[in-house]
Design an enzyme around this catalytic site. Structure first.
Site, PDB file in Angstrom:
ATOM      1  N   ASN A 107       0.835  -1.201   0.000  1.00 60.42           N
ATOM      2  CA  ASN A 107       0.000   0.000   0.000  1.00 60.42           C
ATOM      3  C   ASN A 107       0.864   1.243   0.000  1.00 60.42           C
ATOM      4  OD1 ASN A 107      -2.616   1.493   0.500  1.00 60.42           O
ATOM      5  ND2 ASN A 107      -1.430   2.128   2.288  1.00 60.42           N
ATOM      6  N   ARG A 203       0.879 -12.713   3.376  1.00 62.12           N
ATOM      7  CA  ARG A 203      -0.145 -12.024   4.153  1.00 62.12           C
ATOM      8  C   ARG A 203      -0.126 -10.593   3.626  1.00 62.12           C
ATOM      9  NH1 ARG A 203       0.271  -7.288   7.526  1.00 62.12           N
ATOM     10  NH2 ARG A 203      -1.373  -7.323   9.078  1.00 62.12           N
ATOM     11  N   ASP A 205      -0.898  -6.880   3.502  1.00 62.69           N
ATOM     12  CA  ASP A 205      -1.186  -5.837   4.473  1.00 62.69           C
ATOM     13  C   ASP A 205      -2.198  -4.837   3.909  1.00 62.69           C
ATOM     14  OD1 ASP A 205      -0.479  -4.478   7.019  1.00 62.69           O
ATOM     15  OD2 ASP A 205       0.313  -2.924   5.702  1.00 62.69           O
ATOM     16  N   GLU A 248      -5.392  -9.091   5.073  1.00 62.89           N
ATOM     17  CA  GLU A 248      -5.780  -8.289   6.223  1.00 62.89           C
ATOM     18  C   GLU A 248      -6.829  -7.303   5.719  1.00 62.89           C
ATOM     19  OE1 GLU A 248      -3.932  -5.204   9.519  1.00 62.89           O
ATOM     20  OE2 GLU A 248      -3.432  -5.049   7.397  1.00 62.89           O
TER      21      GLU A 248
END
Length: 559
Positions: A107, A203, A205, A248
């Site tokens: 991000n 994973r 974010d 997430e």
């Protein structure tokens, strides 16, 4: 579902273990954990019974946000070792049958990343449009902060660029313009690089922010670019058929399917924040009714998708999805002091001190987590009941080094200058809470955790099956029956400190539903003449049962 497909979906019946390389084990004695130290502890993790490791960011970083401010997506921070050390670690994990997933933080970057330095210094740079800019200060520059009370704005002025840049998180973490095709291609390249070095997935974010439209022109709730998730998944399947993305995404249940994909073509897994928050209310109030509602609201997902179930993670315990009354009940029980709370929405403590170090309560909480419909995720130190140091600011209080022994620095490092001070005093200090001591104590939390992990892996019905909530007449008791491949398992948990009698029917027809065999003790329970079972659950008690017993299981398997 075909057997070949079942074999590939390894995450459906996995047990994840989350850790930060820098605080797990230091091999070279410089005070910071490293990949060589982590490799040395792989046999410990294998013995614990976990099947997959999730690593926090370890790439080069100024470490202003625990590595979530990355300066090079294709390297290893020298403090943790080299790329060679990383490959040696993933090879050693593969030899032991352990999967490895890593954080994918796309991000934003660090403001020290070469991309951002080039973008801010030259308007004509190819990297200028890799970030999100505005010539004038946006009207909502001080709205939408992720860390309220600590973070002041979401737009900051850059003197070099003579423009405002967008940062959903801290001002030293400028957001990438994920709508830019070049940025999207770079994300795929990053994923491909680490797949080649032995990881089994990521994973991801802050997924809602990754796919959200960004820019000063965006008004109100930003539109999500869900096609990006499909692109990520397709790339993974092309490169590595069994690699996964664990998202997430703290979103409302009505949006869950948009992230999983109606055709199971987006995220493989998501953390179930809705259930997590309801679970803590249930623990605080001994009332499972909101938890049951959360379970039912979030059960709609594709058969190949999976929820990740957890208790505490590396962030604060976010209670933002609870009602005000529920949130205050959890604060009162688990974080009554202002110093224990964070961002006006959560609690920053570890689980053991939240539950007063009561091993019965801790075992109940973890047994409940392991029995929820999804894949359990443990955090390093959970297995020994590590505590927190509230004198350390914000979330860092619960990110102290792993406590291995009663020796100096808890056996984490030989250095007298550890990257973060271990907890050395009080009931959760390493002289009292450590792996070495608990290994030799038959009734320790560590030995209990090993047994419950083994049991969870032997009950694939939880990871694969459909669940039914069984009514017991007791608000403090959660009873879930799982059905898969003609087998049934019943899990009972009493969230009250007082003993209760749960009376219920299993819902399995015929004589098989009249027999329960305790998976933990082997004891049998048979229904009364009215077809109902009467099970006494001690305070914080739990029982996992095979419905129908061994004979029924063998008969069903033969069919």
């Amino acid at each position: 579902m075909k057997a070949s497909v079942i074999r590939d979906l390894w995450y459906k019946n996995a047990v994840f273990y989350c850790l930060s390389v820098g605080t797990f084990m230091d091999a070279d004695g410089d005070g910071t954990g490293d990949f060589a130290g982590l490799e040395r502890r792989l046999d410990y993790l294998l013995g614990l019974g976990v099947t997959a490791l999730w690593l926090h960011p370890f790439q080069p970083s100024p470490q202003r946000d625990h590595g979530y401010d990355i300066t090079d997506y294709y390297g290893v921070d020298p403090a943790y070792g080299s790329l060679g050390d990383f490959v040696a670690f993933t090879h050693a994990a593969k030899q032991r049958g352990l999967k490895v997933i890593i954080d994918l933080v796309v991000n934003h970057t660090s403001d020290q990343h070469p991309w951002f330095r080039a973008a801010r210094s030259d308007p004509a740079s190819r990297y200028r449009d890799w970030y999100v800019w505005s010539k004038t200060r946006p009207a909502d520059y001080d709205e939408g902060m992720v860390f309220p009370g600590v973070q002041k704005t979401t737009w900051s002025y850059d003197e070099t660029a003579k423009a405002w840049y967008f940062h959903r998180f801290f001002d030293f973490q400028p957001d990438l313009n994920t709508a830019n095709p070049e940025v999207q291609a770079e994300i795929l390249k990053i994923m491909g690089f680490w797949l080649e070095l032995g990881v089994s997935g990521f994973r991801m974010d802050a997924v809602p922010f990754v796919i959200a439209q960004k820019g000063a022109a965006v008004k109100g709730a930003p539109k999500e670019q869900f096609d990006l998730l499909r692109d990520f998944r397709e790339f993974l399947q092309w490169r590595s058929g069994d690699a996964i993305i664990l998202a997430e995404a703290n979103v409302l249940p009505k949006d869950d399917m948009a992230y999983f994909g109606d055709d199971a073509d987006r995220m493989h897994m998501m953390f179930n924040f809705q259930v997590n928050q309801a679970l803590f209310y249930a623990l605080a109030a001994a009332d499972v009714r909101p938890l049951v509602k959360a379970l039912k609201k979030t059960w709609n997902r594709p058969p190949s998708a999976q929820w990740a179930m957890f208790l505490r993670n590396h962030d604060e315990l976010d209670l933002g999805r609870l009602t005000e009354a529920q949130r205050q009940a959890v604060f009162a029980k688990f974080g009554p002091e202002k110093s224990m709370q964070l961002y006006d929405r959560g609690i920053r403590r570890r689980l053991a001190p939240m539950l007063n170090g009561d091993q019965r309560w801790l075992e109940l909480a973890y047994a409940l987590m392991f029995s929820l419909p999804g894949t359990p995720v443990l955090r390093y130190g959970d297995e020994i009941g590590m505590g927190d140091d509230l004198s350390i600011p914000e979330r860092d209080c619960a990110r102290t080094p792993m406590q291995w022994t009663a020796d100096a620095q808890g056996g984490f490092t030989r250095s007298d200058r550890p990257v973060s001070p271990p907890i050395d005093a009080g009931p959760y200090g390493y002289p009292h809470v450590n792996v070495a001591a608990q290994r030799h104590a038959p009734r320790s939390l560590l030995n209990w955790m090993q047994s419950v992990i083994r049991m969870r892996k032997e009950v694939p019905e939880i990871g694969w099956g459909d669940f039914t909530v069984i009514e017991t007449g007791e608000n403090a008791v959660l009873a879930l029956r799982y059905d898969w491949r003609n087998n049934s398992v019943l899990c009972l948990h009493n969230l009250d400190a007082k003993p209760v009698e749960a009376r219920f029917e299993t819902g399995v027809p015929g004589p098989e539903g009249a027999v329960l065999v305790d998976l933990l003790t082997g004891a049998r329970s048979e229904a009364g003449a009215d077809g109902r079972h009467g099970i006494v659950l001690e305070g914080y008690g739990y029982h996992w049962y095979r419905v129908g017993g061994l004979d029924a299981l063998l008969k069903r398997s033969a069919n």
